[in-house]
Design a protein around this motif. Structure first.
Motif, PDB file in Angstrom:
ATOM      1  N   LEU A 211       0.883  -1.246  -0.092  1.00 37.00           N
ATOM      2  CA  LEU A 211      -0.108  -0.019  -0.003  1.00 37.00           C
ATOM      3  C   LEU A 211       0.867   1.151   0.139  1.00 37.00           C
ATOM      4  CD1 LEU A 211      -2.904  -0.879   2.468  1.00 37.00           C
ATOM      5  CD2 LEU A 211      -3.068  -0.763   0.115  1.00 37.00           C
ATOM      6  N   THR A 212       1.792   1.060   0.732  1.00 38.14           N
ATOM      7  CA  THR A 212       2.913   2.371   0.951  1.00 38.14           C
ATOM      8  C   THR A 212       3.356   2.754  -0.653  1.00 38.14           C
ATOM      9  OG1 THR A 212       3.688   1.996   2.816  1.00 38.14           O
ATOM     10  CG2 THR A 212       4.830   3.355   1.744  1.00 38.14           C
ATOM     11  N   VAL A 218       0.793   7.042  -6.428  1.00 34.15           N
ATOM     12  CA  VAL A 218      -0.278   7.949  -6.821  1.00 34.15           C
ATOM     13  C   VAL A 218       0.014   9.290  -6.558  1.00 34.15           C
ATOM     14  CG1 VAL A 218      -2.773   8.579  -5.961  1.00 34.15           C
ATOM     15  CG2 VAL A 218      -1.978   6.151  -6.432  1.00 34.15           C
ATOM     16  N   ILE A 219       0.551   9.542  -5.124  1.00 32.39           N
ATOM     17  CA  ILE A 219       0.939  11.092  -4.751  1.00 32.39           C
ATOM     18  C   ILE A 219       1.896  11.498  -5.719  1.00 32.39           C
ATOM     19  CG2 ILE A 219       2.030  12.458  -2.790  1.00 32.39           C
ATOM     20  CD1 ILE A 219       0.857  10.510  -0.951  1.00 32.39           C
ATOM     21  N   LEU A 223       1.303  14.774  -7.767  1.00 37.44           N
ATOM     22  CA  LEU A 223       2.168  16.224  -7.580  1.00 37.44           C
ATOM     23  C   LEU A 223       3.092  16.500  -8.785  1.00 37.44           C
ATOM     24  CD1 LEU A 223       3.506  15.465  -4.023  1.00 37.44           C
ATOM     25  CD2 LEU A 223       1.794  17.010  -4.511  1.00 37.44           C
ATOM     26  N   ASP A 224       3.653  15.468  -9.258  1.00 36.29           N
ATOM     27  CA  ASP A 224       4.605  15.812 -10.444  1.00 36.29           C
ATOM     28  C   ASP A 224       3.883  16.192 -11.929  1.00 36.29           C
ATOM     29  OD1 ASP A 224       6.742  15.606  -8.865  1.00 36.29           O
ATOM     30  OD2 ASP A 224       6.976  13.552  -9.499  1.00 36.29           O
ATOM     31  N   HIS A 225       2.743  15.953 -12.053  1.00 39.64           N
ATOM     32  CA  HIS A 225       1.884  15.881 -13.209  1.00 39.64           C
ATOM     33  C   HIS A 225       1.002  17.022 -13.064  1.00 39.64           C
ATOM     34  CE1 HIS A 225       4.390  12.751 -14.606  1.00 39.64           C
ATOM     35  NE2 HIS A 225       3.486  11.789 -14.829  1.00 39.64           N
ATOM     36  N   LEU A 238       8.536  16.949  -6.232  1.00 35.06           N
ATOM     37  CA  LEU A 238       8.040  16.648  -4.993  1.00 35.06           C
ATOM     38  C   LEU A 238       7.807  15.278  -4.928  1.00 35.06           C
ATOM     39  CD1 LEU A 238       7.583  17.437  -2.055  1.00 35.06           C
ATOM     40  CD2 LEU A 238       5.487  18.356  -2.723  1.00 35.06           C
ATOM     41  N   GLY A 239       7.273  14.822  -5.990  1.00 36.36           N
ATOM     42  CA  GLY A 239       6.677  13.381  -5.853  1.00 36.36           C
ATOM     43  C   GLY A 239       7.814  12.581  -5.983  1.00 36.36           C
TER      44      GLY A 239
END
Length: 365
Positions: A211-212, A218-219, A223-225, A238-239
């Motif tokens: 899950l991590t 996903v995060i 963030l990056d897109h 950041l991602g």
């Protein structure tokens, strides 16, 4: 993005690593003198710090290659942040705070009490850390396995080292979630080899590791897109930063736990592994600046195979003890073979180019 440059001498990349080594070994000698009051004790701790540094480098060389692969696509701002903030998180967070946090959770005591326990009762501290090895190995092994499989199960991947295997994996990437299914099957397999509460702990920890990885992915993607929510300097940064920090943590699990086989002193372990972490960071910077990954086409493959081997070893360590030297030599061996294969490929390419030039000259004559 940073532009590869080969003008800087190789040794200059390790300037700060050499400085930290000198300070760390002197500090290790001082800790040895304070704890034993003898020259022999001081020399022993000094030696342990050096061995721990070598252990960390051998276990984390593949980490440097993977970091460099991610860093080369990050903005210069986020490259700098990872190589400055990241080293603080890596050395102090994973080598000091993380082991203390494990003891806080496992023993149900406060952080200050855990710190005093490490200083005054290192044997009890080491015992608690050792007992926490199963969930740590399950979590870290799952995360690293997903990192390795995601690299190979990629339908856009065109360069293959072990061709017959990697081609099939790349083609299979069109089946959504195939790498997740593979990891879940392994989790079920290993959980069946454990008994009672250990099996439950393994499954829960491994699922949290999975899950991590998915949450970080996903995060990172969000963030990056995201073009509207982030400034230009932060795009693509950041991602990837979060991903690399979690990846660093997963690589550190094995080294931190394994270090207790050499010393039960938290501060000696932090010094030794901290020195090694500096060399890993220096290697990362060198690989990015010199464009080494582009020059040696299979080096990255070797690193990701080493990650997969490490993840399987971490799973196996929940059943039997595997010496850290095997883990380190296994990863280093795979990377060495991939480097040798890359050199052979480059040599063959140059020979073909020379032969083509000779034929062109002969035709013109």
């Amino acid at each position: 993005m940073s532009t590869p440059s080969t003008g800087q001498p190789t040794l200059s990349y390790f300037k700060w690593a050499f400085i930290v080594t000198a300070i760390g070994l002197l500090l290790g000698g001082w800790v040895g003198w304070q704890s034993t009051g003898t020259l022999g004790g001081m020399a022993t701790v000094f030696f342990i710090c050096a061995v721990l540094a070598v252990l960390e480098i051998s276990l984390s060389f593949d980490n440097a290659i993977v970091n460099a692969n991610k860093l080369k696509d990050m903005t210069p701002v986020w490259q700098h942040r990872f190589l400055t903030w990241g080293i603080v998180i890596a050395v102090f967070g994973m080598r000091i705070v993380f082991p203390l946090l494990i003891v806080v959770i496992a023993a149900g005591i406060g952080p200050i009490e855990a710190l005093f326990l490490a200083a005054r009762e290192p044997g009890e501290y080491a015992r608690i850390m050792t007992e926490a090895h199963l969930p740590i190995a399950a979590f870290g092994g799952t995360f690293l396995m997903m990192v390795g499989l995601t690299y190979f199960f990629d339908h856009e991947k065109e360069v293959h080292w072990i061709v017959f295997l990697e081609k099939h994996m790349a083609r299979s990437a069109s089946i959504k979630g195939i790498e997740i299914a593979f990891v879940l099957l392994l989790i079920l397999l290993f959980s069946n080899l454990l008994e009672g509460e250990e099996a439950n702990t393994f499954v829960y920890s491994a699922i949290y590791g999975l899950l991590t990885f998915l949450v970080v992915e996903v995060i990172g993607g969000l963030l990056d897109h995201s073009q509207k929510a982030m400034s230009e300097a932060a795009k693509g940064g950041l991602g990837a930063f979060i991903y690399l920090e979690v990846l660093d943590a997963s690589f550190s699990f094995d080294g931190v736990i394994g270090a207790f086989a050499l010393s039960q002193n938290l501060f000696v372990i932090a010094i030794g592994l901290g020195i090694g972490a500096m060399y890993v960071r220096s290697m990362t910077i060198m690989l990015v600046d010199k464009g080494t990954l582009a020059e040696y086409r299979y080096l990255e493959h070797g690193a990701f195979y080493a990650i997969l081997i490490l993840s399987v070893i971490m799973y196996c360590q929940t059943l039997v003890h595997i010496p850290e030297v095997i883990t380190g030599l296994g990863g280093a061996g795979l990377i060495g073979i991939s480097l040798w294969s890359s050199i052979r490929y480059n040599r063959k390419e140059r020979e073909e180019e020379l032969e083509h030039d000779r034929q062109a000259v002969a035709e013109n004559i």
